[in-house]
Design an enzyme around this catalytic site. Structure first.
Site, short mmCIF file in Angstrom:
data_model
loop_
_atom_site.label_atom_id
_atom_site.label_comp_id
_atom_site.label_asym_id
_atom_site.label_seq_id
_atom_site.Cartn_x
_atom_site.Cartn_y
_atom_site.Cartn_z
CG HIS A 18 -1.93 -1.12 1.16
ND1 HIS A 18 -2.23 -1.95 2.22
CD2 HIS A 18 -2.70 -1.54 0.12
CE1 HIS A 18 -3.15 -2.83 1.83
NE2 HIS A 18 -3.45 -2.60 0.57
N GLY A 19 0.61 2.14 -0.94
CA GLY A 19 1.49 3.29 -1.13
C GLY A 19 1.66 4.14 0.11
CG ASP A 20 -1.78 4.69 2.60
OD1 ASP A 20 -1.53 3.48 2.38
OD2 ASP A 20 -2.89 5.09 2.98
CD GLU A 21 -0.67 -0.02 4.80
OE1 GLU A 21 -0.14 -1.14 4.70
OE2 GLU A 21 -1.91 0.15 4.80
NE ARG A 40 -9.14 -5.75 0.51
CZ ARG A 40 -8.10 -5.53 1.30
NH1 ARG A 40 -6.90 -5.95 0.95
NH2 ARG A 40 -8.24 -4.91 2.45
CG HIS A 75 0.44 -4.71 4.83
ND1 HIS A 75 -0.49 -4.27 3.95
CD2 HIS A 75 0.99 -5.82 4.28
CE1 HIS A 75 -0.52 -5.07 2.89
NE2 HIS A 75 0.37 -6.02 3.07
CE1 TYR A 92 -9.53 -6.09 7.03
CE2 TYR A 92 -8.70 -6.14 9.28
CZ TYR A 92 -8.56 -5.77 7.97
OH TYR A 92 -7.45 -5.08 7.57
CD GLU A 97 -1.37 -4.88 9.00
OE1 GLU A 97 -0.89 -3.73 8.94
OE2 GLU A 97 -2.17 -5.33 8.18
#
Ligand SMILES: *[C@@H]1O[C@H](CO)[C@@H](O)[C@H](O)[C@H]1NC(C)=O
Ligand SMILES: *[C@@H]1O[C@H](CO)[C@@H](O)[C@H](O)[C@H]1NC(C)=O
Ligand SMILES: *[C@@H]1O[C@H](CO)[C@@H](O)[C@H](O)[C@H]1NC(C)=O
Length: 371
Positions: free
Chosen positions: A121-124, A183, A222, A282, A304
């Protein structure tokens, strides 16, 4: 009474609101592989609530160009134990560069291979920074530190610091087409992503790579929580429940190696032992982790590694220290555990492809591309 009741309700509401962005921030709270508009409006407002990535916050992080220079400098500092190669290009044309660390880089050996992938993810962006640190640390400590030497000599480590350089440059989660890459993989339960030609270039690059190399295990990095997540990520009926894979025991072991070697991941109040089954946390669909296990025979974890998705750069050295032993021990666990070897044809003496099955475990690992 009425007032305190209201207060309690407000408090509970606030609590549930503040706990949700962690989910949305991390693996993501939606099955959507499309643009932000495809998220439910509720989720979208949560995403908008997230702190903006200010210019100040980006200060101290490597740009994509600086990252490439850092990767190349590892190659020139430690040429005999590293190799730099590209697995493809992002939508905007950035090379997806991999640093391979091994005493025989580029050669096929009867040794396990492990891959780390950062910045899905670009913002991680924490993953891309700590992965450059990891490669540098191995380069500096080979023949000095036993763990470094063990990894270099007995396995092949492949490090892709950024899978989503465009998203990073745009300061957002998705790639240049605003697709959430976690995804975008074909899914075992829903045919949402079955059309290979519609997958994003970054996704296709990973799929091709996994089919080419024979990775034993891997981890993607992440941010937005502190936990080691393992398959399955999705449950068949989309319900939130513990949905274990046939190799659940192995996955729990691997996730625990990570969390127990981490500074404080295992002390988590939210996740027992600092680990979680994906669907229990989830469910998500189209994720990279489950695809790796099913189609690559590769045991992948989703890690994470920091509560903040985009912490101040001044915190990076501490986050690296907190994750260093985890990353090393997880990779080295491939050498220290399991069964290793080659299957030879009795007549020719050449290695042959085969299938490995373990009694009591309903899965098989194909042993292909053995030279
Ligand atoms: C994704 O979520 C939407 C609702 O948000 C639902 O209609 C759809 O069936 C889900 N698809 C999958 C593959 O889970
Ligand atoms: C790599 O080079 C170093 C010296 O620069 C040497 O000590 C080491 O043995 C070499 N390793 C391999 C695998 O050739
Ligand atoms: C782990 O340590 C970090 C940094 O000190 C802190 O922010 C975080 O809350 C701690 N988490 C747990 C689960 O102890």
């Amino acid at each position: 009474m009425a007032i305190s009741g209201l207060r309690l309700l407000l408090f509970l509401l606030l609590r549930s609101f503040t706990s949700l962005p962690v989910q949305a921030a991390a693996r993501g709270g939606s099955n959507s592989s499309g643009t932000d508009e495809k998220y439910g409006s509720f989720l979208r407002s949560l995403l908008e609530d997230m702190p903006r990535i200010t210019e100040e916050l980006t200060h101290g992080y490597m740009s994509n160009l600086e990252l490439e220079i850092a990767a190349r400098s590892i190659g020139s500092r430690c040429p005999n134990i590293s190799r730099l190669y590209s697995i493809g290009k992002s939508v905007n044309g950035f090379a997806l560069l991999v640093i391979e660390i091994s005493d025989k880089p580029g050669q096929k050996e009867a040794e396990p291979a492990f891959k780390f992938i950062g910045n899905v993810h670009g913002d991680e962006p924490v993953g891309r920074e700590v992965l450059i640190n990891l490669a540098n640390w191995l380069c500096d400590n080979y023949l000095k530190d036993p763990l470094a030497t063990n990894i270099v000599e007995n396995m092949h480590l492949h490090i892709l610091p950024t899978m989503n350089p465009d998203g990073f440059a745009l300061r957002r989660r998705g790639n240049a087409n605003n697709v959430d890459l976690n995804r975008d993989f074909p899914d075992q339960f829903f045919p949402i992503n079955d059309e290979i030609n519609y997958r994003q270039p970054e996704t296709r690059a990973i799929m091709k790579w996994v089919k080419q190399e024979h990775f034993t295990a891997s981890a993607s990095l992440h941010g937005g929580a502190l936990v080691a997540n393992y398959p399955w990520d999705g449950s068949r009926d989309q319900s939130k429940q513990y949905y274990g894979s046939p190799d659940d025991k192995t996955f729990r072991y691997m996730a625990s190696v990570y969390s127990q070697s981490h500074y404080n991941m295992s002390l988590s109040k939210e996740f027992k032992g600092g680990i979680t089954n994906g669907a229990f946390w989830y469910p998500i669909y189209g994720g990279m982790q489950d695809w790796n296990y099913i189609h690559g025979g590769c045991f992948e974890l989703t890690l994470e590694i920091s509560d903040a998705k985009w912490p101040k750069a001044a915190e990076l050295p501490v986050i690296w220290e907190h994750n260093r032993m985890s990353m090393l021990n997880l990779a080295a666990s491939l050498v220290k555990t399991g069964v290793h070897g080659r299957i030879y044809a009795s007549d020719t003496g050449h290695p042959i492809p085969g299938l490995l099955m373990i009694k009591g475990i309903d899965s098989e690992v194909s042993l292909f591309r053995q030279h």
